[in-house]
Design an enzyme around this catalytic site. Sequence first.
Site, PDB file in Angstrom:
ATOM      1  N   ASN A 174     -29.105   6.586 -22.119  1.00 24.50           N
ATOM      2  CA  ASN A 174     -28.630   6.908 -20.774  1.00 24.50           C
ATOM      3  C   ASN A 174     -28.534   5.619 -19.966  1.00 24.50           C
ATOM      4  O   ASN A 174     -28.943   4.551 -20.425  1.00 24.50           O
ATOM      5  CB  ASN A 174     -29.555   7.920 -20.097  1.00 24.50           C
ATOM      6  CG  ASN A 174     -28.936   8.511 -18.845  1.00 24.50           C
ATOM      7  OD1 ASN A 174     -27.838   9.071 -18.897  1.00 24.50           O
ATOM      8  ND2 ASN A 174     -29.598   8.395 -17.719  1.00 24.50           N
TER       9      ASN A 174
ATOM     10  N   GLN B 208     -24.261   3.460  -8.988  1.00 20.57           N
ATOM     11  CA  GLN B 208     -23.726   4.822  -9.135  1.00 20.57           C
ATOM     12  C   GLN B 208     -24.552   5.839  -8.363  1.00 20.57           C
ATOM     13  O   GLN B 208     -24.026   6.855  -7.911  1.00 20.57           O
ATOM     14  CB  GLN B 208     -23.669   5.217 -10.614  1.00 20.57           C
ATOM     15  CG  GLN B 208     -22.655   4.438 -11.436  1.00 20.57           C
ATOM     16  CD  GLN B 208     -23.310   3.285 -12.181  1.00 20.57           C
ATOM     17  OE1 GLN B 208     -24.274   2.684 -11.699  1.00 20.57           O
ATOM     18  NE2 GLN B 208     -22.788   2.957 -13.346  1.00 20.57           N
TER      19      GLN B 208
ATOM     20  N   ARG C 257     -15.884   8.234 -15.351  1.00 23.11           N
ATOM     21  CA  ARG C 257     -17.113   7.902 -16.065  1.00 23.11           C
ATOM     22  C   ARG C 257     -17.993   9.150 -16.181  1.00 23.11           C
ATOM     23  O   ARG C 257     -17.672  10.189 -15.620  1.00 23.11           O
ATOM     24  CB  ARG C 257     -17.886   6.800 -15.318  1.00 23.11           C
ATOM     25  CG  ARG C 257     -17.915   7.026 -13.807  1.00 23.11           C
ATOM     26  CD  ARG C 257     -19.042   6.374 -13.106  1.00 23.11           C
ATOM     27  NE  ARG C 257     -20.324   6.921 -13.480  1.00 23.11           N
ATOM     28  CZ  ARG C 257     -20.787   8.098 -13.032  1.00 23.11           C
ATOM     29  NH1 ARG C 257     -20.058   8.846 -12.201  1.00 23.11           N
ATOM     30  NH2 ARG C 257     -21.965   8.543 -13.408  1.00 23.11           N
ATOM     31  N   GLY C 258     -19.081   9.010 -16.922  1.00 26.12           N
ATOM     32  CA  GLY C 258     -19.985  10.135 -17.123  1.00 26.12           C
ATOM     33  C   GLY C 258     -19.662  10.841 -18.420  1.00 26.12           C
ATOM     34  O   GLY C 258     -18.497  11.163 -18.697  1.00 26.12           O
ATOM     35  N   ALA C 259     -20.687  11.084 -19.235  1.00 26.77           N
ATOM     36  CA  ALA C 259     -20.477  11.552 -20.605  1.00 26.77           C
ATOM     37  C   ALA C 259     -19.566  12.784 -20.724  1.00 26.77           C
ATOM     38  O   ALA C 259     -18.545  12.722 -21.419  1.00 26.77           O
ATOM     39  CB  ALA C 259     -21.832  11.812 -21.265  1.00 26.77           C
TER      40      ALA C 259
ATOM     41  N   ASP D 282     -25.861   9.902 -22.384  1.00 25.38           N
ATOM     42  CA  ASP D 282     -24.559   9.525 -22.929  1.00 25.38           C
ATOM     43  C   ASP D 282     -24.497   9.728 -24.432  1.00 25.38           C
ATOM     44  O   ASP D 282     -23.424   9.855 -25.003  1.00 25.38           O
ATOM     45  CB  ASP D 282     -24.251   8.068 -22.582  1.00 25.38           C
ATOM     46  CG  ASP D 282     -23.891   7.916 -21.120  1.00 25.38           C
ATOM     47  OD1 ASP D 282     -22.692   7.896 -20.807  1.00 25.38           O
ATOM     48  OD2 ASP D 282     -24.812   7.853 -20.279  1.00 25.38           O
TER      49      ASP D 282
END
Length: 382
Positions: A264, A213, A64-66, A254
């Site tokens: 985001n 998260q 995960r994470g842009a 994101d």
Amino acid sequence: MADQDAHTRVVIEPPALSVLRWDASPEGPAVVLLDQTRLPAEETELVCADVPALVRAIRTLAVRGAPLLGIAGGYGVALAAARGDDVAEAAALLERARPTAVNLGYGARRVAREYRSAVESGSGPQAAAARALAEARALHQEDAEASGRMAQYGLELLAELLPQGGGHRLLTHCNTGALVSGGAGTAFAVALRAHRKGSLRQLWVDETRPLLQGARLTAYEAERNGMPYSLLTDNAAGSLFAAGEVDAVLIGADRIAADGSVANKVGSYPLAVLAKYHHVPFLVVAPTTTIDPGTADGASIVVEQRSATEVTEFTSKPGVPAGGPGGGTAVAPPGAKAYNPAFDITPPELVTAIVTEEGVISPVTGVGLAELCARSSQVTIS
């Protein structure tokens, strides 16, 4: 061996996290991920031998994470090419896995274009697959380099905005460190650079409901790096601002629309409102690949709606239904409905600055973003 000076402090850097890597084992190629659903209790790798497995990993937040999603998208296309699968279909599957994260589609399309260019120039399947893998690796390296530049620009901006001594007290939301990047991350990388330069007094870490998260991942990274940090529930942020304990807010993104609206992790917009009221700088740290000139404004951003069970059930492993193997416990009445957007939108007038690897945009305007995009080779509309 001479005695060490009693006043010398030896700082030992923790080993770099291996978050995502390409594996060319004899059993066949694979994309290997650090399974973030198991952190912080277990550091376990997840082997994705085909694109459907990688798509599942993306949807369940194992990766995960842009920025990292962009890297995963690139390696996913390279994996399809190496396996002889339909590359265009693989790229489309990957792009649809999480619609709000613009980097995912960017990485998949970029590597697919390189593969298509190789095929159209007469390369055979093996050579075209090698070109695709090389492009995915280039994307990975570029993101690592961008992370370092964002950290430096962010640290310099903090020094300008917060000239007072005593160290910065920074509030962050969700997870924006090495777990989301080819390098040290985005917003977290700025805080980490401040820590290593001796200018971080306190890192406030939002738990980030409902999947934690912040509590599971940002605290994990802060602990690994020996940073001074404290957790807080998302709804405690207001009292923290009121007490004057926050000098600046740092978040990632994101997707950033052409007008500067920022998508985001849900909970970011309330922080921006609090920061504005309390006259605290609100900084967005993101690579230029997160800017989407093709999305006009915040209202045009598609916000991913996730399963109600993430709210109605409590589980330590995202994506695992309660009641099943490794699942959690229901905390709401059976059949309870839930509103569970993965992201919210912060309008540009609430953003003090956007920090990218190409520099800082402040004030945040469509014109400023367009000028930055024009000088960045990483931003494309297609």
